[in-house]
Structure formats: C-alpha cells, structure tokens
Motif scaffolding. Structure first.
Motif, PDB file in Angstrom:
ATOM      1  N   ILE A  13       0.838  -1.203   0.000  1.00  0.00           N
ATOM      2  CA  ILE A  13       0.000   0.000   0.000  1.00  0.00           C
ATOM      3  C   ILE A  13       0.870   1.250   0.000  1.00  0.00           C
ATOM      4  CG2 ILE A  13      -1.757   1.287   1.247  1.00  0.00           C
ATOM      5  CD1 ILE A  13      -2.691  -1.338  -0.072  1.00  0.00           C
ATOM      6  N   ASP A  14       1.903   1.252   0.801  1.00  0.00           N
ATOM      7  CA  ASP A  14       2.785   2.426   0.877  1.00  0.00           C
ATOM      8  C   ASP A  14       3.410   2.741  -0.480  1.00  0.00           C
ATOM      9  OD1 ASP A  14       2.192   2.651   3.546  1.00  0.00           O
ATOM     10  OD2 ASP A  14       4.095   1.796   4.254  1.00  0.00           O
ATOM     11  N   GLU A  15       3.894   1.710  -1.166  1.00  0.00           N
ATOM     12  CA  GLU A  15       4.530   1.938  -2.463  1.00  0.00           C
ATOM     13  C   GLU A  15       3.503   2.328  -3.529  1.00  0.00           C
ATOM     14  OE1 GLU A  15       7.766   2.083  -5.253  1.00  0.00           O
ATOM     15  OE2 GLU A  15       7.433   2.461  -3.114  1.00  0.00           O
ATOM     16  N   THR A  16       2.339   1.701  -3.490  1.00  0.00           N
ATOM     17  CA  THR A  16       1.279   2.060  -4.439  1.00  0.00           C
ATOM     18  C   THR A  16       0.858   3.510  -4.248  1.00  0.00           C
ATOM     19  OG1 THR A  16       0.478  -0.231  -4.508  1.00  0.00           O
ATOM     20  CG2 THR A  16      -1.049   1.486  -5.218  1.00  0.00           C
ATOM     21  N   VAL A  17       0.697   3.927  -3.010  1.00  0.00           N
ATOM     22  CA  VAL A  17       0.316   5.317  -2.711  1.00  0.00           C
ATOM     23  C   VAL A  17       1.415   6.281  -3.179  1.00  0.00           C
ATOM     24  CG1 VAL A  17       0.014   6.948  -0.817  1.00  0.00           C
ATOM     25  CG2 VAL A  17      -1.289   4.814  -0.856  1.00  0.00           C
ATOM     26  N   ARG A  18       2.676   5.921  -2.938  1.00  0.00           N
ATOM     27  CA  ARG A  18       3.775   6.795  -3.354  1.00  0.00           C
ATOM     28  C   ARG A  18       3.778   6.985  -4.861  1.00  0.00           C
ATOM     29  NH1 ARG A  18       8.569   6.797  -5.644  1.00  0.00           N
ATOM     30  NH2 ARG A  18       8.540   4.550  -6.043  1.00  0.00           N
ATOM     31  N   GLU A  22       2.857  10.442  -7.021  1.00  0.00           N
ATOM     32  CA  GLU A  22       3.883  11.020  -7.883  1.00  0.00           C
ATOM     33  C   GLU A  22       3.476  11.070  -9.353  1.00  0.00           C
ATOM     34  OE1 GLU A  22       8.557  10.133  -9.130  1.00  0.00           O
ATOM     35  OE2 GLU A  22       7.704   9.268  -7.294  1.00  0.00           O
ATOM     36  N   HIS A  23       2.665  10.103  -9.805  1.00  0.00           N
ATOM     37  CA  HIS A  23       2.469   9.943 -11.246  1.00  0.00           C
ATOM     38  C   HIS A  23       1.031  10.106 -11.738  1.00  0.00           C
ATOM     39  CE1 HIS A  23       6.589   8.550 -11.869  1.00  0.00           C
ATOM     40  NE2 HIS A  23       6.441   7.736 -10.837  1.00  0.00           N
ATOM     41  N   TYR A  24       0.029   9.951 -10.902  1.00  0.00           N
ATOM     42  CA  TYR A  24      -1.346   9.943 -11.414  1.00  0.00           C
ATOM     43  C   TYR A  24      -1.686  11.266 -12.066  1.00  0.00           C
ATOM     44  CZ  TYR A  24      -6.354   8.881 -11.642  1.00  0.00           C
ATOM     45  OH  TYR A  24      -7.641   8.654 -12.083  1.00  0.00           O
ATOM     46  N   VAL A  25      -2.352  11.199 -13.208  1.00  0.00           N
ATOM     47  CA  VAL A  25      -2.618  12.384 -14.018  1.00  0.00           C
ATOM     48  C   VAL A  25      -3.486  13.410 -13.302  1.00  0.00           C
ATOM     49  CG1 VAL A  25      -4.605  11.319 -15.180  1.00  0.00           C
ATOM     50  CG2 VAL A  25      -3.344  13.169 -16.315  1.00  0.00           C
ATOM     51  N   PHE A  26      -4.263  12.979 -12.307  1.00  0.00           N
ATOM     52  CA  PHE A  26      -5.126  13.884 -11.556  1.00  0.00           C
ATOM     53  C   PHE A  26      -4.618  13.975 -10.110  1.00  0.00           C
ATOM     54  CE2 PHE A  26      -8.010  11.885 -14.746  1.00  0.00           C
ATOM     55  CZ  PHE A  26      -8.168  13.004 -15.553  1.00  0.00           C
ATOM     56  N   PRO A  27      -3.741  14.933  -9.799  1.00  0.00           N
ATOM     57  CA  PRO A  27      -3.130  15.004  -8.469  1.00  0.00           C
ATOM     58  C   PRO A  27      -4.141  15.154  -7.332  1.00  0.00           C
ATOM     59  CG  PRO A  27      -1.953  16.411 -10.016  1.00  0.00           C
ATOM     60  CD  PRO A  27      -3.194  15.960 -10.710  1.00  0.00           C
ATOM     61  N   ALA A  30      -5.488  11.826  -6.582  1.00  0.00           N
ATOM     62  CA  ALA A  30      -4.435  11.032  -5.941  1.00  0.00           C
ATOM     63  C   ALA A  30      -4.366  11.327  -4.444  1.00  0.00           C
ATOM     64  CB  ALA A  30      -3.089  11.309  -6.601  1.00  0.00           C
ATOM     65  N   GLU A  31      -4.487  12.594  -4.080  1.00  0.00           N
ATOM     66  CA  GLU A  31      -4.441  12.951  -2.660  1.00  0.00           C
ATOM     67  C   GLU A  31      -5.639  12.380  -1.907  1.00  0.00           C
ATOM     68  OE1 GLU A  31      -2.209  14.328  -0.673  1.00  0.00           O
ATOM     69  OE2 GLU A  31      -0.829  14.247  -2.363  1.00  0.00           O
ATOM     70  N   GLN A  32      -6.804  12.419  -2.517  1.00  0.00           N
ATOM     71  CA  GLN A  32      -7.979  11.844  -1.872  1.00  0.00           C
ATOM     72  C   GLN A  32      -7.834  10.335  -1.706  1.00  0.00           C
ATOM     73  OE1 GLN A  32     -11.862  13.308  -3.427  1.00  0.00           O
ATOM     74  NE2 GLN A  32     -10.631  14.751  -4.626  1.00  0.00           N
ATOM     75  N   LEU A  33      -7.289   9.687  -2.728  1.00  0.00           N
ATOM     76  CA  LEU A  33      -7.102   8.238  -2.652  1.00  0.00           C
ATOM     77  C   LEU A  33      -6.013   7.868  -1.665  1.00  0.00           C
ATOM     78  CD1 LEU A  33      -7.459   7.291  -6.425  1.00  0.00           C
ATOM     79  CD2 LEU A  33      -9.021   6.694  -4.564  1.00  0.00           C
ATOM     80  N   ARG A  34      -5.016   8.714  -1.515  1.00  0.00           N
ATOM     81  CA  ARG A  34      -3.999   8.464  -0.496  1.00  0.00           C
ATOM     82  C   ARG A  34      -4.656   8.351   0.879  1.00  0.00           C
ATOM     83  NH1 ARG A  34       1.390  10.175   1.215  1.00  0.00           N
ATOM     84  NH2 ARG A  34       1.840  11.266  -0.719  1.00  0.00           N
ATOM     85  N   GLY A  35      -5.522   9.302   1.187  1.00  0.00           N
ATOM     86  CA  GLY A  35      -6.217   9.267   2.470  1.00  0.00           C
ATOM     87  C   GLY A  35      -7.088   8.038   2.615  1.00  0.00           C
ATOM     88  N   LEU A  36      -7.786   7.656   1.552  1.00  0.00           N
ATOM     89  CA  LEU A  36      -8.667   6.487   1.600  1.00  0.00           C
ATOM     90  C   LEU A  36      -7.876   5.208   1.838  1.00  0.00           C
ATOM     91  CD1 LEU A  36     -11.365   5.024   1.210  1.00  0.00           C
ATOM     92  CD2 LEU A  36     -10.943   5.099  -1.266  1.00  0.00           C
ATOM     93  N   LEU A  37      -6.800   4.998   1.075  1.00  0.00           N
ATOM     94  CA  LEU A  37      -6.028   3.765   1.223  1.00  0.00           C
ATOM     95  C   LEU A  37      -5.335   3.702   2.578  1.00  0.00           C
ATOM     96  CD1 LEU A  37      -6.680   3.460  -1.799  1.00  0.00           C
ATOM     97  CD2 LEU A  37      -4.349   2.634  -2.141  1.00  0.00           C
ATOM     98  N   ASP A  38      -4.806   4.828   3.051  1.00  0.00           N
ATOM     99  CA  ASP A  38      -4.172   4.837   4.378  1.00  0.00           C
ATOM    100  C   ASP A  38      -5.193   4.488   5.460  1.00  0.00           C
ATOM    101  OD1 ASP A  38      -1.715   5.451   3.312  1.00  0.00           O
ATOM    102  OD2 ASP A  38      -1.815   7.595   3.781  1.00  0.00           O
ATOM    103  N   ARG A  39      -6.395   5.047   5.337  1.00  0.00           N
ATOM    104  CA  ARG A  39      -7.432   4.764   6.339  1.00  0.00           C
ATOM    105  C   ARG A  39      -7.859   3.301   6.297  1.00  0.00           C
ATOM    106  NH1 ARG A  39     -10.625   8.179   4.689  1.00  0.00           N
ATOM    107  NH2 ARG A  39     -12.234   6.953   3.629  1.00  0.00           N
ATOM    108  N   LEU A  65     -13.481   6.568  -6.540  1.00  0.00           N
ATOM    109  CA  LEU A  65     -13.751   8.010  -6.602  1.00  0.00           C
ATOM    110  C   LEU A  65     -14.153   8.473  -7.996  1.00  0.00           C
ATOM    111  CD1 LEU A  65     -11.070   9.666  -4.295  1.00  0.00           C
ATOM    112  CD2 LEU A  65     -13.410   8.972  -3.769  1.00  0.00           C
ATOM    113  N   ASN A  66     -13.375   8.100  -9.009  1.00  0.00           N
ATOM    114  CA  ASN A  66     -13.695   8.588 -10.353  1.00  0.00           C
ATOM    115  C   ASN A  66     -13.855   7.474 -11.379  1.00  0.00           C
ATOM    116  OD1 ASN A  66     -11.020   7.861 -10.565  1.00  0.00           O
ATOM    117  ND2 ASN A  66     -10.350   9.711 -11.626  1.00  0.00           N
ATOM    118  N   GLY A  67     -13.870   6.221 -10.924  1.00  0.00           N
ATOM    119  CA  GLY A  67     -14.152   5.105 -11.827  1.00  0.00           C
ATOM    120  C   GLY A  67     -13.100   4.857 -12.879  1.00  0.00           C
TER     121      GLY A  67
END
Length: 301
Positions: A13-18, A22-27, A30-39, A65-67
């Motif tokens: 999870i940590d590496e996937t989130v990182r 860093e790379h997802y076209v919609f930053p 990505a930040e919202q998903l970071r919070g979701l996966l960490d939770r 979040l965005n399908g």
C-alpha cells in the motif's frame, strides 16, 4: 505457482500510494485516494492471505472516486520482474505468440466484404507492425472492411495510429495526450507512408464493439468515428481513455497508474467513463451480421 500467505499489506500500500501520488494524471484525486487507502489499511481492510485478494480490494478502492479503470493493483499468477513495465510485457507476450500477432482472423464474406479481427489486444508496435501490416495489406483489396474489436482489451497507442494509417488516405491528426505536469502534450498522427497497400479512406468501414472493448481498442474506434471515417456497430465500450504505466510493487502485484489523458481533436474530449457510443446500437453477438448487411446495402446503392 502459488502466492505467499499472510501477505504483509503495508509495504504494498505504501509503495502504491507513493507511485500514485507522484504519477497519477489527476493530483487532486491522488491525494484523496492516499487518504482512503491509508485509512483502509489502518482499519485492517487489507489484512488478507493472498496477493490476488489484496489486488481485488485495493483496485475497488482505487476506482471508487472517479471510476478510472486503468488505475488498479493488478495480480500476476507468476512472479514478475521488478523492472518498470516488465510485468505487463511478460504477461502479454504469450498472447502475442498465440494470436498471429494480434490479427487472428481475416475472412472474405459475401459481396467482397472482409472482416479483420484484432484481438486480444493491439500489441506494442515493434512486435505487431509486421503481422498487422500483412493483414491490413491483404484486406486492402476488399470492397468494404469490418474491423472486429469485440474481444480487444487495449494496447499501444502507436499501434492505433499504425492501423489508422491503412484506413485513411492522408496524414491525419488522431489524438493528443496531455501529461500530468500540464506543460507537455504529445500529438498522435497517422503515418504518411505504410508498408504494403492501404485500404484507404473512401471504401465502407465498420468497427465492431462490445462492453469488453477497452482502452486503445476504444481509441481506434473513437478516432475513426470522430473523423467520420468509420461506422461503429455494437455495444457501448468500457470507457478507459487514460494511458498508463506499470510498476511492480510485489512479486505478484503491479500498480498500473494513468499518467496522461487523451483529447480528441474533433470532439475536444474522450471516451473516459462513457465508452464509445455506437452509431448502430445492437447486441455484440449480432453486430457482425448487422455490419455486413449495412456494407452490402451501401455497396449496392
């Protein structure tokens, strides 16, 4: 081979989130998903015994979040290389070798109408140029052409441009990729010259689609539809328009992350989330017969 039990989820999870951050076209996503996966990790939602189940759970959260169907944690039954992108190439090489290079069927139907099946995907162009060029050259002699994409799951945008080059008369702007940094874009054009003969830009052309048709296969149908070159027959497609790259995050798991978004020069948008909408809507199982009938009617006008 079986995957290890008692899988430690946190490093995956940590590496996937990182990578996503860093790379997802919609930053912002990505930040919202970071919070979701960490939770979800903290809650123990990813405490599972095997990599395949972890991939299923994480992918569902990534797409919640965005399908975005290109954003996923993909499971590979056999161990894969840690080299970036290698997991995908290893998994598709067997398909290439057993599908005549991605053109498993070329048949001449009644009335001089050819059907060319492109499946199971549009393979990397350095692999696929020779078999696809041969198939398209042979099909160039037909009076009308049906391209069957019903079981095509995607592939290489360069291969999309290569195929389009046989179906158009002149060099044409097909698509533009806009990358995450917002400062860089990359246009895709059909080729000015092709090996072999072109089917060309005037004879009847039909593209068959299903609800399985995905990604680069959708682009092929969409580009030609928007140009007014092809009639799309069948079902709405799956709706994945974001080009992605893959990173191995575990011996059996690959994070695939979209790094750009496609913008069509005619529509000003793409097929993300909506799919390619057929010009002639019918069940995928009926689409070949329907397209053949349309082609015969047009040829006898």
């Amino acid at each position: 081979m079986t995957t290890p039990t008692k899988l430690p989820a946190a490093p995956v999870i940590d590496e996937t989130v990182r990578l996503m951050t860093e790379h997802y076209v919609f930053p912002d996503i990505a930040e919202q998903l970071r919070g979701l996966l960490d939770r979800r990790l903290a809650e123990g939602a990813y405490d599972v015994d095997d990599a395949e189940e972890l991939a299923r759970l994480v992918t569902a959260d990534l797409q919640s979040l965005n399908g975005d169907r290109h954003l996923r944690l993909k499971h590979h039954a056999d161990p894969v290389s840690p080299e970036q992108g290698a997991a995908t190439l290893e998994s598709i090489r067997r398909d290439f070798d057993t599908s005549l290079g991605g053109a498993p069927r070329l048949e001449l139907l009644e009335g001089g109408v050819a059907v060319l099946e492109l499946a199971p995907m549009l393979f990397p162009l350095d692999w696929a140029a020779e078999p696809l060029g041969a198939a398209l050259t042979l099909a160039s002699r037909a009076q009308a052409l049906i391209v069957d994409l019903r079981t095509n799951r995607g592939g290489d945008p360069d291969t999309v441009a290569f195929v389009c080059s046989y179906l158009l008369d002149e060099r044409t702007h097909l698509n533009t990729m806009h990358w995450r940094d917002g400062e860089r874009s990359e246009q895709s054009w059909s080729l000015p010259h092709v090996p072999g003969a072109r089917f060309g830009g005037s004879k009847p052309l039909y593209m068959l689609t299903s609800d399985f048709t995905f990604s680069a296969a959708e682009e092929l149908a969409y580009d030609l539809q928007q140009l007014g070159r092809a009639t799309v027959v069948g079902e709405p497609t799956r709706g994945g328009a974001h080009p992605c790259r893959g990173w191995t995050v575990h011996p059996h798991l690959e994070a695939t992350i979209p790094t750009g978004r496609a913008v069509n020069p005619v529509s000003g948008t793409n097929w993300e989330g909506t799919g390619v909408q057929p010009d002639v809507l019918c069940a995928a199982a009926d689409s070949l017969d329907r397209a053949h009938a349309l082609a015969l009617a047009r040829l006898t006008d």
